[in-house]
Design a protein around this motif. Sequence first.
Motif, short mmCIF file in Angstrom:
data_model
loop_
_atom_site.label_atom_id
_atom_site.label_comp_id
_atom_site.label_asym_id
_atom_site.label_seq_id
_atom_site.Cartn_x
_atom_site.Cartn_y
_atom_site.Cartn_z
N ASP A 1 57.10 53.13 -5.99
CA ASP A 1 56.57 52.48 -4.78
C ASP A 1 56.26 53.52 -3.70
OD1 ASP A 1 56.83 49.67 -5.62
OD2 ASP A 1 58.98 50.09 -5.57
N ALA A 2 57.15 54.49 -3.56
CA ALA A 2 56.89 55.56 -2.60
C ALA A 2 55.70 56.40 -3.03
CB ALA A 2 58.14 56.45 -2.46
N ASP A 3 55.57 56.64 -4.35
CA ASP A 3 54.40 57.38 -4.85
C ASP A 3 53.12 56.69 -4.43
OD1 ASP A 3 56.20 59.04 -6.10
OD2 ASP A 3 55.90 58.20 -8.10
N ARG A 4 53.09 55.37 -4.61
CA ARG A 4 51.88 54.61 -4.29
C ARG A 4 51.60 54.63 -2.78
NH1 ARG A 4 53.39 50.60 -6.74
NH2 ARG A 4 54.30 49.41 -5.02
N PHE A 5 52.63 54.49 -1.98
CA PHE A 5 52.47 54.49 -0.53
C PHE A 5 51.96 55.83 -0.03
CE2 PHE A 5 54.36 55.27 3.72
CZ PHE A 5 53.73 54.26 4.44
N LEU A 6 52.55 56.92 -0.50
CA LEU A 6 52.15 58.26 -0.04
C LEU A 6 50.75 58.62 -0.56
CD1 LEU A 6 55.58 60.08 -0.55
CD2 LEU A 6 54.53 59.36 1.61
N THR A 7 50.42 58.15 -1.76
CA THR A 7 49.07 58.38 -2.28
C THR A 7 48.04 57.65 -1.41
OG1 THR A 7 49.89 58.61 -4.55
CG2 THR A 7 47.55 58.10 -4.27
N GLY A 8 48.41 56.45 -0.97
CA GLY A 8 47.50 55.72 -0.08
C GLY A 8 47.28 56.46 1.24
N LEU A 9 48.32 57.06 1.77
CA LEU A 9 48.17 57.85 3.00
C LEU A 9 47.22 59.02 2.79
CD1 LEU A 9 51.86 58.00 4.31
CD2 LEU A 9 50.01 56.54 5.14
N ARG A 10 47.34 59.63 1.61
CA ARG A 10 46.45 60.76 1.32
C ARG A 10 45.00 60.30 1.22
NH1 ARG A 10 47.17 65.08 -3.69
NH2 ARG A 10 45.48 66.50 -3.03
N HIS A 11 44.77 59.16 0.59
CA HIS A 11 43.41 58.64 0.47
C HIS A 11 42.84 58.26 1.83
CE1 HIS A 11 44.09 57.51 -4.04
NE2 HIS A 11 43.85 58.79 -3.86
N GLU A 12 43.73 57.91 2.77
CA GLU A 12 43.28 57.59 4.12
C GLU A 12 42.93 58.84 4.93
OE1 GLU A 12 46.35 55.33 5.94
OE2 GLU A 12 46.22 53.67 4.51
N GLY A 13 43.19 59.99 4.35
CA GLY A 13 42.88 61.24 5.04
C GLY A 13 43.98 61.74 5.95
N ARG A 14 45.20 61.21 5.79
CA ARG A 14 46.31 61.67 6.62
C ARG A 14 46.67 63.11 6.24
NH1 ARG A 14 49.02 57.44 9.12
NH2 ARG A 14 47.61 55.65 9.23
N SER A 15 47.04 63.90 7.24
CA SER A 15 47.36 65.31 7.01
C SER A 15 48.66 65.46 6.23
CB SER A 15 47.48 66.05 8.34
OG SER A 15 48.62 65.62 9.06
N ALA A 16 48.88 66.66 5.69
CA ALA A 16 50.11 66.93 4.95
C ALA A 16 51.32 66.77 5.85
CB ALA A 16 50.05 68.34 4.35
N ASN A 17 51.20 67.21 7.10
CA ASN A 17 52.33 67.08 8.03
C ASN A 17 52.66 65.62 8.31
OD1 ASN A 17 52.91 69.76 8.32
ND2 ASN A 17 51.78 70.04 10.22
N THR A 18 51.62 64.80 8.46
CA THR A 18 51.84 63.38 8.72
C THR A 18 52.52 62.71 7.52
OG1 THR A 18 49.94 63.23 10.21
CG2 THR A 18 50.71 61.18 9.21
N ARG A 19 52.05 63.01 6.33
CA ARG A 19 52.64 62.42 5.12
C ARG A 19 54.08 62.87 4.94
NH1 ARG A 19 47.93 64.48 2.86
NH2 ARG A 19 49.11 65.69 1.33
N ALA A 20 54.33 64.16 5.22
CA ALA A 20 55.70 64.67 5.10
C ALA A 20 56.62 64.01 6.12
CB ALA A 20 55.70 66.19 5.28
N GLY A 21 56.09 63.80 7.33
CA GLY A 21 56.90 63.15 8.37
C GLY A 21 57.25 61.73 8.01
N LYS A 22 56.29 60.97 7.49
CA LYS A 22 56.55 59.59 7.10
C LYS A 22 57.49 59.52 5.90
CE LYS A 22 52.28 57.60 8.96
NZ LYS A 22 52.97 56.70 9.90
N ALA A 23 57.34 60.45 4.97
CA ALA A 23 58.27 60.48 3.83
C ALA A 23 59.70 60.76 4.31
CB ALA A 23 57.83 61.55 2.83
N GLY A 24 59.84 61.68 5.26
CA GLY A 24 61.16 61.96 5.80
C GLY A 24 61.75 60.78 6.54
N THR A 25 60.90 60.05 7.26
CA THR A 25 61.36 58.85 7.96
C THR A 25 61.87 57.80 6.97
OG1 THR A 25 59.86 59.20 9.82
CG2 THR A 25 60.60 56.94 9.43
N ILE A 26 61.13 57.59 5.90
CA ILE A 26 61.55 56.61 4.90
C ILE A 26 62.85 57.04 4.23
CG2 ILE A 26 60.90 55.58 2.68
CD1 ILE A 26 57.96 55.78 3.65
N ALA A 27 62.95 58.34 3.92
CA ALA A 27 64.16 58.84 3.27
C ALA A 27 65.39 58.64 4.15
CB ALA A 27 63.99 60.33 2.93
#
Length: 365
Positions: free
Chosen positions: A71-97
């Motif tokens: 589920d996290a794979d799918r969510f983070l992949t969606g963020l990447r497809h939306e054009g979110r930066s690596a820093n943004t994706r890493a920040g959201k992953a850290g928040t979820i963790a």
Amino acid sequence: MTLAVVRNLSSPRGTLTQLELEDFEQEIVDQYALAMASAGLTDGHVGNTRSTIIDFARSLPGPLWAAGCEDADRFLTGLRHEGRSANTRAGKAGTIAQFYDFMTARYQGDIRALTGCIVEQPIDEFNRPPGRNKGAVRVPPSDSEIDHLFTQWRGSVLLARKYLPAARNYFAASLWRRLGLRMNETIMLDIRDWRPDLGDFGKLHVRFGKGSRGRGPKPRLVPAINGADRLIDWWLAEVRHQFGDDWSDPDAPMLPSERNDDSVGRCRRVGDDALRTALTRQAELQLPAWAGRLTPHVLRHYCASSLYGDGMDLKALQELLGHEWLSTTTGYINPRELHQTGEKSQVTWSRRETEGFLSLYKLAA
């Protein structure tokens, strides 16, 4: 007056309705927000964290406690497809963790008893995206380049069309170079923050240090080493009083604007744009190779590398820079300094800088 029903985890449970499950899920999210607020995190940080968790929950086919790595794979992949930066994706992953660490620590028993589900951490070493340039060290200019820049800049101050702002901008950049102060820490200094009575060199009371994870300001005392004591004495004795009569007001800004604040009867505080622009201009003039790349944060990196090269202990450097983690400080060190003891003699450096500043004092008087 009636008593609320107390839920006993050891007693038999019936099947929860869909509405009860949704209420329980919302309760966990709200309790996490309350815990963050109790820890002193800012309202903005709590709100952003809560939004990220809700966005993740909406992407799930089931409740939050049933999420897995896929589920996290799918969510983070969606963020990447939306054009979110690596820093943004890493920040959201850290928040979820962090949220799942909280849910496991406080609600694992309740969740298993009420739903039969065991909470898993959906963010692991495989799907957590690295931040941009994670692990890379920002290599600052060399000692000779920095010496050349500030020597030329110091000489240009006396020839500037407006001496006062030119001297102020040079002073601010010198604090970045010598003490590694951040931009906001610099502009928020007041006259009373200089404490020459503390320690061998005097100390700056940095009241608006950067707090971690959205916490408020983290104050610290910064020793005026690396020639900063003479720099501050020059600024306060020779220049600051020329901006206005508020030079004796301890609450007046140490780095003032040329404009007055009539409501309080003292100078306004300088803005960061003026200081950044001055550094950019001097880099274009004196260090063309660094044009467009030399920033206050690069000078902060230079400060860390040069002090480490001169023999400062990493722990002392961590406290000077105001880092929470030693690993952050290590990332500021230029790799070449990790294998060299440093060729500069601190005694020779101090004498050279003293002579340069004494000549500036005389000309500025």
